[in-house]
Every structure is written in structure tokens, then in C-alpha cells.
Write a protein that holds these residues in place. Structure first.
Motif: not given
Length: 597
Positions: A14, A39-41, A411, A414, A441, A45, A439, A17, A19
Motif C-alpha cells: 500500500y 493486526n495489520g500485518d 485501529s 489498538q 490478534d 491481504t 478486534d 506499507q 505488506v
């Protein structure tokens, strides 16, 4: 095993980031793969790239020409103008789908409580999610990709889904990719685990328990920067090996290696010390719920509940959606008043509640995290050591750059970490957690469990995550038909009792008052009765060994059977359920005799 799909040198990023960088993976027939990571890693995707919902910036994904793929996305939308029936079975006539055992099983497992003719638009978000999952599962797919399928499912629904996926294909057929924070589900379903982190994907053999061991071994050889993470996972491994041996029985790693790794790791909790500290902070009176019933209009949610909560008690609450768990928590916090009976709170009780709506954060959304922490005490003592609020936040996985972020910009994961930290910083002596895994991980869950292990407070947890319940609580109670009942056998016993209750006509269900006092009636046996019980116990153990062999044979027959022969599969499934039911009844009797002896 036949190759189903493969990914070669996948690269995706992105604007802010990177990914994935040069990731090469493959899925073969028989693979049941759990995808984990922070989360977000890039977990979702990666899944979307593999099933073709996203195009990589570089590299390629190849799928065998005859392979069909079905995916449940986190944002899967169902046409809100359709009825529940139309959304699930489409234009199939009733006699077509009703005569299909597979479709009937999916409907019974996921949406039996929904009005078949109700419009999807009239359903809650969780109910729509179950409709989308049911619509997917009635199809025939070579590969299923499921992104958080356990969201909005209760314990029964999660157990059903695990059983369905284990029965769906033969051992060496089909492929499964699943993203979930439910670690019990990963162990129950998966034979491989992929960890997504720092742009790469590491593959591990086995489910979550095996992943923990292998990750510890990897981390022991890593740089000093990984030391904190390693120690946390070693503690988790110690609990897995010591506290729940059955969980690792099917994992393909060496028990000797696991034992060596945890030689110097102390038990995850010191219950005696925690109880001593809890009594010092609370006194002997916490919350007494005496013969309480709660009704909303004509609907009675709880009836004749007596529960005397002890200082330092760590209890998990089980129950189906709508059973009354939140009402019970409301009695503890004082948010709900009983229709009958009384609730008495100790004079020194300070209740801290972690709810599902982030209510603690609503008034501070414009504040920066560091400003929020500046308004708290400067230090807190945990395990005899002084900690600053920032150090506690770091233990929960925050990085220092997050301290400058506004609360509203965090997030979901978070926000959950900050919400938990604010709860702990208020120094409650009774902590109530309502679905704390939302929410979050697996790394965050491990950090949260580690922190709760050393927090001297009475702990009440409501969660559909059975791994979390078994990990942080010492006992479980269940709400069944409006009553509160102790379940010494934990989630498995609750599921069995729930099935029995569901098959029992409402008019014949017994009125019963359950209490949760620490001591129960002494049922120990002596003399001739003891010898008789020991003989019965030995006979049960021999019968259980034979049933285990029968169950294994039936599983093998199911795996080898023609998957298009639905009548034959149904007959074998019926035999299997009969044997499993006898096995469950004998296990219950074995537990009863063992406790008496």
C-alpha cells in the motif's frame, strides 16, 4: 498429495506499507491452514491474493484449472431485500434442499434460530454474517477461504463449524485457509499454521499448540530484541503442556523438546498469592447474588440464580447468544436490578468493566494516548515490580510512536489494548470482561493473558473463545435455561448439557437452583461402595478404550467413503454420533466417579 494452488514471489504494498515481499507458498489437497499474525500485518491481504480477489504488484498465483474456491470475506454483503431462505439456497425448491443432508446440516448448525421468511435487512449484523457463512458452506468447493468465520458465533456454533470442516472432505482432499483469533478453533481444525509478519510468511506444522513450540524454538535462536516475545511464548507453552495436555496430543512435535523448553518456567499463575492479595484488597465479601430472577416484560431471562463470588475467584461464564450472560454481568456491575431476590455488593468492591462498545474511550476520542496516560497514576506494582503506564502499554503491544496518536485514529485492536489498560489503571478489585477477544490478534491475547495472570483481582469473563476461558479462568459456569450451573468439565461438559437441554421438551425441564460456593457436598466413598466404584471405573476405562477405537475406525470409513454417496455418509455419520454419545455419557460417569474417589 495433489497440488491445488500456488503463489510465487508475491509482492504487495500500500502507499504507506509494504505488506508482502517475495512470498512463495502453496496449498495441496488435505491442507488445513490457519493464518495468524498481528493486526495489520497482511493476513487478509494474503488470503485475497491467493483466491484472486486482489492482484499482486509482482509475482503470480496459479490455480489448477478444475479447482473451485469459495471465500468468506470479513465484509461479505448479503442482498438485504432477499429472505433468509433465498439468500442461503437461492432458487432451489424446498424438496431439493430439504432432501440434501449436507444443506440440512448447515442450516441446523448456523441459522436454525432465524425466521426462514424474514428479510435479510431485518437481521442484526451477526445474523447476516451467519447467513453469509451458511450460503457459502452449502456449496461444493475444493478450497474454502474463511476470514474470521467464528465472529458472531457462540460456543455451540464454533464447535459445530469445527466439526463440519473436519467432516467436509476426506483426509487427503480439499483445502482450507482460515484466519481467526480463536486459538481453540485453530487447534481443532488446522494441520498447518502460517504466520504473516514483517512482509514474509513462515510456515509451521500443526495447529496453534505446535506453532507455539516451533516459534519458541525459532525465537530462542533469534537476536536479543526477540527476548521479551520469547519469554511470553514460553509461558504460553508452559500452560499448554502442563494445563491442557489433551490439546497437544495430536500435535506433531517432540514432547521431550517441549518439556526441556519449559523446565525453568514457573506456573502461569500463583493462585494462593493472588487470592491472598485479593482478600487484602477486597475483604471476604465481594458480590452475593441470592435467589435472583430477572425478567424483561413477559420474558424471564434468569431464574432462581444464587452465586456467591469469592475474592480472587477467576470464573468463565458460558452460554448461547441471548442466554442471559450480559444480564448476569449487569447484576455484578449494578447496571441491572433483579426482578426478584437481592444482590449484595461488598463495601470495598470496585468493579471495572471491559465492554464490547469501547464505552471507556467515547469521551476521550480527541485526546492523544500520551495525554490520557498523563492523567493516571505514575506507577503501579505488578508481581512486586514497579511499572509506569507507558510500560504497561508496551506490555500490551503498543509501540512508542502510538503514544502521539489520537484515540479516535487507533485501529480496533489498538483501541481494545488502550481500553484494557485504562480499566487496569483504574485499579478495580473486580474485573468483568465481556467478549474481550473482539478486534484482537493472537499476540495481543497472549500479552493480555500474561498481564491478567499477575493482576490480584476477582475476574469474571464472558467469551465464546474457549481457549481464553480455559487459559485465564480456573472454573466455568454456564447459563442453561435461565439457571446458573457449575460445569466442572468446562466447555465440553457445557456443550453436552446444552445438547441434552435442546432435545428435552420445555415442559419437562426441571426447576433447579444452582450455587457457586467454593465447597460442594462431600460425596467421597468408603468401604464396599468405594471398591464397587473402582470396579465400575475400571470397566468404564476399558469400554472407553474400545469406543475410541470404534470412533477412529468410523472416521477412517467416512474419509474413505464416496463423498457423493450422501445416504451412505449419513448412515456412517449416524453410527458415529451414536458411539460418540455413548462415549460422552461414559466420560461424564468416569468424571463423577473420579471425583468421588
Amino acid at each position: 498429495m495433489a497440488h491445488l494452488l500456488g503463489a510465487e514471489a508475491l509482492h504487495f504494498e500500500y502507499p504507506t506499507q509494504q505488506v508482502l515481499k517475495s512470498v512463495t507458498m502453496g496449498v495441496s489437497a488435505g491442507d488445513r491452514i490457519g493464518i495468524v499474525g498481528r493486526n495489520g500485518d497482511g493476513k487478509s491481504t494474503l488470503m485475497k491474493l491467493l483466491v484472486g480477489k486482489l492482484e499482486p504488484d509482482a509475482g503470480q498465483v496459479t490455480v489448477r484449472s478444475d479447482v473451485t474456491i469459495g471465500m468468506l470475506d470479513q465484509s461479505d454483503a448479503v442482498d438485504t431485500s432477499q429472505t433468509v431462505g433465498q439468500a442461503i439456497v437461492g432458487d432451489l425448491a424446498e424438496h431439493e434442499w430439504a432432501s440434501d443432508p449436507k444443506i440440512r446440516d448447515v442450516i441446523r448448525g448456523l441459522v436454525t434460530d432465524l425466521d426462514w421468511n424474514a428479510t435479510v435487512g431485518s437481521l442484526s449484523g451477526g445474523q447476516r454474517r451467519r447467513v453469509a457463512l451458511a450460503r457459502l458452506l452449502i456449496g461444493d468447493w475444493d478450497i474454502l477461504a474463511l476470514d474470521e468465520p467464528t465472529n458472531h458465533l457462540d460456543v455451540e456454533g464454533i464447535a459445530w463449524l469445527a466439526d463440519h470442516l473436519n467432516r467436509r472432505w476426506a483426509n487427503n482432499a480439499g483445502g482450507l485457509l482460515v484466519i481467526t483469533h480463536d486459538r481453540w478453533f485453530l487447534d481443532a481444525v488446522c494441520n498447518q499454521t502460517w504466520e504473516v509478519h514483517d512482509g514474509v510468511v513462515d510456515a509451521f506444522e500443526g495447529g496453534y499448540a505446535a506453532y507455539v513450540l516451533q516459534r519458541v524454538e525459532r525465537d530462542r535462536m533469534a537476536a536479543v530484541a526477540e527476548a521479551k516475545r520469547q519469554n511470553l511464548m514460553r509461558k504460553e507453552l508452559a500452560w499448554l503442556r502442563r494445563g491442557a495436555p489433551a490439546r497437544t496430543a495430536k500435535s506433531k512435535f517432540r514432547v521431550d523438546a517441549a518439556t526441556q523448553l519449559i523446565e525453568d518456567v514457573p506456573p502461569v499463575r500463583n493462585p494462593i498469592e493472588l487470592q491472598r492479595l485479593a482478600v487484602a484488597r477486597l475483604g471476604k465479601d465481594v458480590v452475593d447474588i441470592e435467589n435472583v430472577s430477572v425478567s424483561f416484560g413477559e420474558r424471564q431471562v434468569l431464574r432462581n440464580v444464587t452465586w456467591r463470588i469469592a475474592p480472587g475467584e477467576r470464573t468463565g461464564i458460558l452460554g448461547a447468544n441471548g442466554a442471559g450472560k450480559s444480564t448476569l454481568l449487569g447484576l455484578i456491575t449494578g447496571a441491572v436490578q433483579p426482578t426478584h431476590g437481592k444482590v449484595k455488593h461488598g463495601k470495598t468492591v470496585q468493579v471495572g468493566m471491559l465492554d464490547q462498545q469501547f464505552s471507556q474511550l467515547q469521551e476521550i476520542g480527541a485526546d492523544r494516548v500520551r495525554e490520557v496516560l498523563a492523567r493516571t497514576k505514575t506507577s503501579f506494582t505488578i508481581d512486586g515490580k514497579e511499572h509506569t503506564p507507558a510500560q504497561l502499554l508496551e506490555r500490551l503491544g503498543f509501540r512508542r510512536e502510538h503514544l502521539s496518536a489520537r484515540v479516535d485514529d487507533l485501529s480496533g485492536g489498538q483501541k481494545r489494548r488502550l481500553q484494557l489498560l485504562m480499566l487496569l489503571l483504574s485499579e478495580p478489585n473486580v474485573i468483568v470482561l465481556d467478549e474481550p477477544t473482539n478486534d484482537v490478534d493472537s499476540d495481543m491475547l497472549t500479552a493480555m493473558e500474561d498481564l491478567l495472570d499477575s493482576w490480584p483481582a476477582t475476574l469474571i469473563v464472558v467469551s465464546h473463545d474457549r481457549y481464553l476461558l480455559e487459559r485465564v479462568t480456573d472454573q466455568q459456569y454456564a447459563i442453561l435455561d435461565g439457571t446458573l450451573r457449575h460445569v466442572p468439565g468446562g466447555v465440553d461438559e457445557y456443550l453436552r448439557l446444552s445438547k441434552q437441554l435442546a432435545s428435552q421438551p420445555a415442559a419437562t425441564r426441571p426447576e433447579q437452583t444452582q450455587t457457586s460456593d467454593a465447597t460442594e457436598e462431600d460425596t467421597k466413598l468408603t468401604g464396599g461402595k468405594r471398591r464397587e466404584a473402582q470396579r465400575e471405573l475400571s470397566a468404564i476405562e476399558r469400554r472407553l478404550a474400545k469406543l475410541a477405537s470404534n470412533i477412529e475406525q468410523l472416521h477412517e470409513q467416512l474419509a474413505a467413503h464416496d463423498q457423493t454417496d450422501y445416504e451412505g455418509l449419513q448412515e456412517l455419520t449416524t453410527q458415529l454420533r451414536t458411539v460418540e454419545l455413548e462415549n460422552e455419557e461414559l466420560e461424564e460417569r468416569w468424571l463423577e466417579l473420579s471425583m468421588q474417589l
